[in-house]
Motif scaffolding. Sequence first.
Motif, PDB file in Angstrom:
ATOM      1  N   THR A   1       0.829  -1.210   0.000  1.00  0.00           N
ATOM      2  CA  THR A   1       0.000   0.000   0.000  1.00  0.00           C
ATOM      3  C   THR A   1       0.867   1.266   0.000  1.00  0.00           C
ATOM      4  N   PRO A   2       1.722   1.447  -0.991  1.00  0.00           N
ATOM      5  CA  PRO A   2       2.561   2.659  -1.017  1.00  0.00           C
ATOM      6  C   PRO A   2       1.719   3.914  -1.245  1.00  0.00           C
ATOM      7  N   ALA A   3       2.303   5.042  -0.877  1.00  0.00           N
ATOM      8  CA  ALA A   3       1.616   6.328  -1.031  1.00  0.00           C
ATOM      9  C   ALA A   3       2.646   7.417  -1.286  1.00  0.00           C
ATOM     10  N   TYR A   4       2.252   8.405  -2.087  1.00  0.00           N
ATOM     11  CA  TYR A   4       3.114   9.536  -2.425  1.00  0.00           C
ATOM     12  C   TYR A   4       2.331  10.830  -2.247  1.00  0.00           C
ATOM     13  N   ALA A   5       3.077  11.912  -1.995  1.00  0.00           N
ATOM     14  CA  ALA A   5       2.516  13.262  -2.041  1.00  0.00           C
ATOM     15  C   ALA A   5       3.218  14.020  -3.156  1.00  0.00           C
TER      16      ALA A   5
ATOM     17  N   LEU B   1      -9.664   2.475   4.100  1.00  0.00           N
ATOM     18  CA  LEU B   1     -10.077   3.865   4.210  1.00  0.00           C
ATOM     19  C   LEU B   1      -8.822   4.631   4.615  1.00  0.00           C
ATOM     20  N   VAL B   2      -8.230   5.352   3.643  1.00  0.00           N
ATOM     21  CA  VAL B   2      -6.954   6.029   3.862  1.00  0.00           C
ATOM     22  C   VAL B   2      -7.230   7.420   4.424  1.00  0.00           C
TER      23      VAL B   2
ATOM     24  N   ALA C   1      -1.092  10.214  -4.176  1.00  0.00           N
ATOM     25  CA  ALA C   1      -1.200   9.025  -5.016  1.00  0.00           C
ATOM     26  C   ALA C   1      -1.197   7.805  -4.104  1.00  0.00           C
ATOM     27  N   LEU C   2      -2.259   7.007  -4.156  1.00  0.00           N
ATOM     28  CA  LEU C   2      -2.469   5.912  -3.215  1.00  0.00           C
ATOM     29  C   LEU C   2      -2.625   4.591  -3.968  1.00  0.00           C
ATOM     30  N   PHE C   3      -1.928   3.558  -3.516  1.00  0.00           N
ATOM     31  CA  PHE C   3      -1.959   2.242  -4.150  1.00  0.00           C
ATOM     32  C   PHE C   3      -2.476   1.191  -3.175  1.00  0.00           C
ATOM     33  N   ASN C   4      -3.190   0.221  -3.709  1.00  0.00           N
ATOM     34  CA  ASN C   4      -3.527  -0.990  -2.971  1.00  0.00           C
ATOM     35  C   ASN C   4      -3.325  -2.169  -3.916  1.00  0.00           C
ATOM     36  N   TYR C   5      -2.210  -2.894  -3.742  1.00  0.00           N
ATOM     37  CA  TYR C   5      -1.864  -4.025  -4.600  1.00  0.00           C
ATOM     38  C   TYR C   5      -2.611  -5.310  -4.236  1.00  0.00           C
ATOM     39  N   VAL C   6      -3.299  -5.321  -3.117  1.00  0.00           N
ATOM     40  CA  VAL C   6      -3.909  -6.555  -2.633  1.00  0.00           C
ATOM     41  C   VAL C   6      -5.094  -6.937  -3.515  1.00  0.00           C
TER      42      VAL C   6
ATOM     43  N   PHE D   1      -5.925   2.003  -7.590  1.00  0.00           N
ATOM     44  CA  PHE D   1      -5.067   3.168  -7.420  1.00  0.00           C
ATOM     45  C   PHE D   1      -5.967   4.393  -7.378  1.00  0.00           C
ATOM     46  N   ALA D   2      -5.614   5.357  -6.538  1.00  0.00           N
ATOM     47  CA  ALA D   2      -6.391   6.590  -6.438  1.00  0.00           C
ATOM     48  C   ALA D   2      -5.468   7.793  -6.545  1.00  0.00           C
ATOM     49  N   LEU D   3      -5.864   8.767  -7.356  1.00  0.00           N
ATOM     50  CA  LEU D   3      -5.181  10.057  -7.430  1.00  0.00           C
ATOM     51  C   LEU D   3      -6.115  11.081  -6.818  1.00  0.00           C
TER      52      LEU D   3
END
Length: 669
Positions: free
Chosen positions: A472-476, A502-503, A487-492, A575-577
């Motif tokens: 679940t990596p995340a970037y700003a 719920l991030v 930028a939010l990832f969920n590989y599961v 993935f969510a932007l």
Amino acid sequence: MQPRAPSSPWLPLLSLLFLLSSQTHTALGAVTTYGLVPAAHQTTAIPDGSAPQATLAAYDGTVLTPPAPPQPALGPDLRLPEQPRDAGAVQGLSIPHRGGAGFYGFSVEMSVITQTIGKNSTHIFPAFLNLMANIIERSGSVLVRLGGNTQEYAKFHDGLFEDGRITQKEDSGSLQTTETPAVLYTIDLFRMMANISDLIPVKWFLGLPFNDTSTFHLDIAEHGQEILGDNLVALQAGNEPDLYGPHQKRVTPYLPENYNQELESLFTTVDANERISVKNKFVAPSVSHSNPDWALDNIWSTGFIDRFASRLYALTVERYLDNNCFVNFGTGTERIPQDVFPNYLTHQTHVELLSDYLGTSALAQQANLPFIMFETNTASCGGFAGVSQSFGAAMWILDYGMQMAYSNFSNALLHVGGQNVFYNPWISPPTNQSAFNEWTVGSVFYSAMIMAEAFGKQESRIVDLQVGSPLTPAYAIYEGNTLSKFALFNYVDDRSGANDLLVALTVTGGVPASVKVKYFLAESVASKRDMTWAGQTFGNNFEADGRLKGDLNVTTINCDVTNNVCGIPLRAPSFALVFMDGSSSDSQSLELLGQATATFATTARTKGHNTATVPPEVLATSNGHAGKERQNLGSTSRGSVSGAERSAVVGFVAIVVSAVVGAWAVVRS
């Protein structure tokens, strides 16, 4: 709420009619054209799966089994650390990434230009133009490299080929154990590139042949500079020189200092050539990380940067996470796609891979040079069945791009191979199905387009938030000095919902009243169809014309201002932007952007005569192959090969630019 974007307003259509001519060009306003002509036969897409079963790798239908979800489940809540609104308060922020050029560009193997870009200057593929327009509207321009291993034996052909194509192949006559056919090219190659750049802001890299350094063949440099002008960014001086020795292109031992001497000879030759006016726009060393004698520290210890900095546009490297060379060429260790699939579903592989380049990115900054990943994708030697066109691979490539940007790479180029590789961002139909099938847009093209949207047209910087699980990596992302996006990832992969998240986003000084979110979705990480970005899709195999289809779906999420938190649902997988309210006007313009406002109508006809046929024994290319039946021909770059060649069948999709140009929302720089 999930508002729909209003349909883009159309300015009065400009019908550009181009006279067919291979000898002269016509000036139309500020646009110079070389014989573009419209076509007249319209085709429509057909549903995926209704065409005959494809056997080529580009259309492979293999679907793998996703890894089991973690136990215990990751969810339901993932709280990110409070993020400063001001970039000045952020530790570890990347270098500024210049606006107006998308981070991801494309590397097109020279042998497959006529499969992927156009047949000639009068015959440019609208699907290609539409795809590039979707990158350009988000980023301002796009970088495209023509080259790869097949550039090494490229030869100028002073004339025309019988079927009108700009390239043709012949046996290179090399003595290496795996032969690379030479690519013959005509002057019309450069005219085609110029026509494309006149229609849309594409900037080009070209590769120089480096097979004979006793007599450099510089036709590519001469014609490229003369015809492309400023649209030619730089010339590549040698492709993967670290593999010249192992692949018998040079007398061994061939070491970094030997390459340096050849560069010196190249530049001496360039200085004496009056037709090459720009003498300091080259990229090198473009090594593949496959030869320990060529470790980057060994190259820099020769004084490479100080010696050549005044000649270079950028420092370049090439790298794939893995390779599939055993299956295709009988070299290396066999990789089983199902076994390697989990490697493309974790952030950790990026961190480990890119750790090799952190020192070089620092040296590039000190030398004031861009640092470019000049060729990459999921795996060399064609990629993996079931992996390379999966939704999981698309998320991995997107995460990879963001991690490269965070590691201070300036740009990266995704490789485009041809019909016989698995990982193409896009590819034309098989030539024997041209009457009833259309183009295929690969999963990794979505990655490039989303990356362009994440960075936009303004100067942007990015930071890896380094929280949570590698799943679940995340970037700003900051535009200028202001927090712009998350930028939010969920590989599961978990349809039960147990790993849906719920991030929680918190911002120093308070969250906005609401944020807008675009989601990249598919049913599973193993899915190879029905992918959507903000509700829109290019379609499945044989359905694409380069334009996004469907209604734009942007989610508005209200935030808890009192408790300074925005809760962003993130299903497993997705993935969510997240667009932060109050961000720049550039971000606001991207929030409701779907299909690019500039489109090019797709017309097609089946060519039933004067169709090129090539002897099978010379069809294998350095980055192209047709599997085990060509074991005696194939790769010049074991461990880093990645393109392909078209099938030698009759018929060709003659897709011609019909010059219907919509309201062009991108001002060319």
